[in-house]
Design a protein around this motif. Structure first.
Motif, PDB file in Angstrom:
ATOM      1  N   THR A 109       0.835  -1.206   0.000  1.00 46.84           N
ATOM      2  CA  THR A 109       0.000   0.000   0.000  1.00 46.84           C
ATOM      3  C   THR A 109       0.874   1.263   0.000  1.00 46.84           C
ATOM      4  OG1 THR A 109      -1.691  -1.214   1.206  1.00 46.84           O
ATOM      5  CG2 THR A 109      -1.909   1.167   1.207  1.00 46.84           C
ATOM      6  N   GLU A 110       1.955   1.218   0.786  1.00 50.22           N
ATOM      7  CA  GLU A 110       2.892   2.356   0.802  1.00 50.22           C
ATOM      8  C   GLU A 110       3.567   2.534  -0.549  1.00 50.22           C
ATOM      9  OE1 GLU A 110       3.818   4.536   3.499  1.00 50.22           O
ATOM     10  OE2 GLU A 110       1.941   3.740   4.279  1.00 50.22           O
ATOM     11  N   LEU A 112       2.316   1.696  -3.383  1.00 50.29           N
ATOM     12  CA  LEU A 112       1.296   2.259  -4.276  1.00 50.29           C
ATOM     13  C   LEU A 112       1.185   3.756  -4.055  1.00 50.29           C
ATOM     14  CD1 LEU A 112      -1.518  -0.436  -3.941  1.00 50.29           C
ATOM     15  CD2 LEU A 112      -0.130   0.022  -5.961  1.00 50.29           C
ATOM     16  N   ARG A 113       1.197   4.129  -2.769  1.00 51.65           N
ATOM     17  CA  ARG A 113       1.090   5.555  -2.446  1.00 51.65           C
ATOM     18  C   ARG A 113       2.238   6.329  -3.113  1.00 51.65           C
ATOM     19  NH1 ARG A 113      -1.427   6.933   2.466  1.00 51.65           N
ATOM     20  NH2 ARG A 113      -0.419   5.204   3.527  1.00 51.65           N
ATOM     21  N   ARG A 116       1.465   7.164  -6.396  1.00 52.30           N
ATOM     22  CA  ARG A 116       0.199   7.931  -6.437  1.00 52.30           C
ATOM     23  C   ARG A 116      -0.971   7.066  -6.886  1.00 52.30           C
ATOM     24  NH1 ARG A 116       1.633  13.060  -5.328  1.00 52.30           N
ATOM     25  NH2 ARG A 116       3.732  13.655  -5.907  1.00 52.30           N
ATOM     26  N   LEU A 117      -0.959   5.828  -6.431  1.00 50.08           N
ATOM     27  CA  LEU A 117      -2.077   4.913  -6.693  1.00 50.08           C
ATOM     28  C   LEU A 117      -2.691   4.503  -5.357  1.00 50.08           C
ATOM     29  CD1 LEU A 117      -0.498   2.471  -9.323  1.00 50.08           C
ATOM     30  CD2 LEU A 117      -2.318   4.133  -9.759  1.00 50.08           C
ATOM     31  N   THR A 118      -3.958   4.126  -5.381  1.00 48.02           N
ATOM     32  CA  THR A 118      -4.602   3.633  -4.161  1.00 48.02           C
ATOM     33  C   THR A 118      -5.060   2.197  -4.377  1.00 48.02           C
ATOM     34  OG1 THR A 118      -6.807   4.324  -4.839  1.00 48.02           O
ATOM     35  CG2 THR A 118      -5.493   5.928  -3.602  1.00 48.02           C
ATOM     36  N   ARG A 119      -5.281   1.497  -3.268  1.00 51.43           N
ATOM     37  CA  ARG A 119      -5.784   0.128  -3.347  1.00 51.43           C
ATOM     38  C   ARG A 119      -7.143   0.090  -4.043  1.00 51.43           C
ATOM     39  NH1 ARG A 119      -2.892  -3.863   0.152  1.00 51.43           N
ATOM     40  NH2 ARG A 119      -4.759  -5.098  -0.057  1.00 51.43           N
ATOM     41  N   GLU A 120      -7.906   1.177  -3.896  1.00 50.93           N
ATOM     42  CA  GLU A 120      -9.264   1.205  -4.458  1.00 50.93           C
ATOM     43  C   GLU A 120      -9.254   1.307  -5.977  1.00 50.93           C
ATOM     44  OE1 GLU A 120      -8.316   3.228  -1.813  1.00 50.93           O
ATOM     45  OE2 GLU A 120      -9.174   1.719  -0.462  1.00 50.93           O
ATOM     46  N   GLU A 121      -8.206   1.894  -6.541  1.00 49.22           N
ATOM     47  CA  GLU A 121      -8.238   2.057  -8.005  1.00 49.22           C
ATOM     48  C   GLU A 121      -7.547   0.932  -8.761  1.00 49.22           C
ATOM     49  OE1 GLU A 121      -5.403   5.797  -7.352  1.00 49.22           O
ATOM     50  OE2 GLU A 121      -6.054   5.632  -9.427  1.00 49.22           O
TER      51      GLU A 121
END
Ligand code: URA
Length: 228
Positions: A109-110, A112-113, A116-121
Motif C-alpha cells: 500500500t505504501e 502504491l502511495r 500515487r495509486l490507491t488500493r481502491e483504483e
C-alpha cells in the motif's frame, strides 16, 4: 490506519529511506519455483464476476481446499487499469479473505502511495487463491489448477498493465526460471498485456540490498504505464 513506529520504520527502510541490516537471502538468489508458465492455454470465458467468485469460493480442485480458512479471490476496482498479481495468500489473508492485508500488504500500500495509486483504483489478486500450509511455495499442480481463475480475472478486468509482485508470480506468469533480478526492468507481456516484474514487499521488508532497485522498478512501471 495508525502504524506503529517499528512498522513505519520498516516501510521507510523498504522504500530506501534508512538502513538496517538483513540476513535474509536476496530474492534474486532464491531457487526457482518447481514449475512455471500458466497463461499459455486458451480457456472458455466466464461472463460474470459473480459466477467466477462463486466458482473460486467453492473450489476443491486441489488439496489446499482442505487446509484453507477461506479462499482469497482478489480485491479492488473491477475495471482497474493496473492489475497486481502476487504469489498466494498468507496467514492474515487466509483469515480475512482479502489479499495483501499483512505486513507485506501494508508495504505494498505504501509502495502504491509512492506511485500515487490507491488500493481502491487497482485490482490485486494472487496466483493461488488459497493459502499453502506454512506459507510454503506453491506447487506446480496447485498453480495449474488455479490458473483458469486468474485467466478469467485478467479477461474480465482487461487491465492496461500487469505488475507481477515477486519472483514466484513473475516466473509463473512468464513461464521462466529466470531470476527476479533478470526479469525486472523490462516490459514483458502476457495475454497481450504489458507486464512488469517487481520485488515482493515481503522480501523488501527483510532485505535492503535491492531497495534502490525496488524504487527504480516503481518508476519504471509508472513510465511504462504513461507510455501506453
Ligand atoms: N503475499 C502475497 O504474495 N500475496 C498476498 O496476498 C499476501 C502476501
Amino acid at each position: 490506519m495508525a502504524l506503529s513506529k517499528t512498522t513505519r520504520l520498516q516501510y521507510l527502510n523498504a522504500l530506501g529511506i534508512t538502513v538496517w541490516q538483513s540476513r535474509f537471502m536476496p530474492e534474486s538468489l532464491a531457487p526457482p519455483i518447481e514449475s512455471a508458465q500458466i497463461i499459455a492455454t486458451k480457456i472458455p470465458l466466464i461472463d460474470s464476476w459473480e459466477h467466477l467468485r462463486a466458482d473460486v469460493t467453492s473450489c476443491q480442485l486441489c488439496s489446499l481446499c482442505t487446509t484453507r480458512t477461506q479462499t482469497v479471490f482478489g480485491d479492488g476496482n473491477l475495471n482497474a487499469e493496473w492489475l497486481f498479481i502476487g504469489e498466494a495468500p498468507g496467514e492474515h489473508e487466509d483469515k480475512q479473505g482479502k489479499p495483501f492485508v499483512g505486513e507485506a500488504g501494508k508495504l505494498l500500500t505504501e509502495m502504491l502511495r509512492a506511485m500515487r495509486l490507491t488500493r481502491e483504483e487497482i485490482f490485486i489478486t494472487n496466483i493461488l487463491k488459497c493459502r499453502p500450509p506454512l506459507n510454503r511455495d506453491p506447487h506446480s499442480d496447485e498453480i495449474r489448477q488455479c490458473h483458469t481463475y486468474l485467466q478469467q480475472q485478467i479477461a474480465l478486468i482487461q487491465p492496461k498493465i500487469i505488475i507481477a509482485v515477486g519472483r514466484i508470480a513473475a516466473q509463473t506468469l512468464l513461464g521462466t526460471h529466470e531470476t527476479i533480478g533478470k526479469l525486472r526492468g523490462k516490459v514483458h507481456s502476457i495475454e497481450n498485456v504489458p507486464l512488469i516484474a517487481i520485488y515482493h514487499p515481503a522480501y523488501l521488508l527483510r532485505s535492503l540490498i535491492e531497495k534502490r532497485k525496488a524504487w527504480q522498478d516503481l518508476q519504471f512501471a509508472l513510465q511504462t504505464f504513461k507510455s501506453l
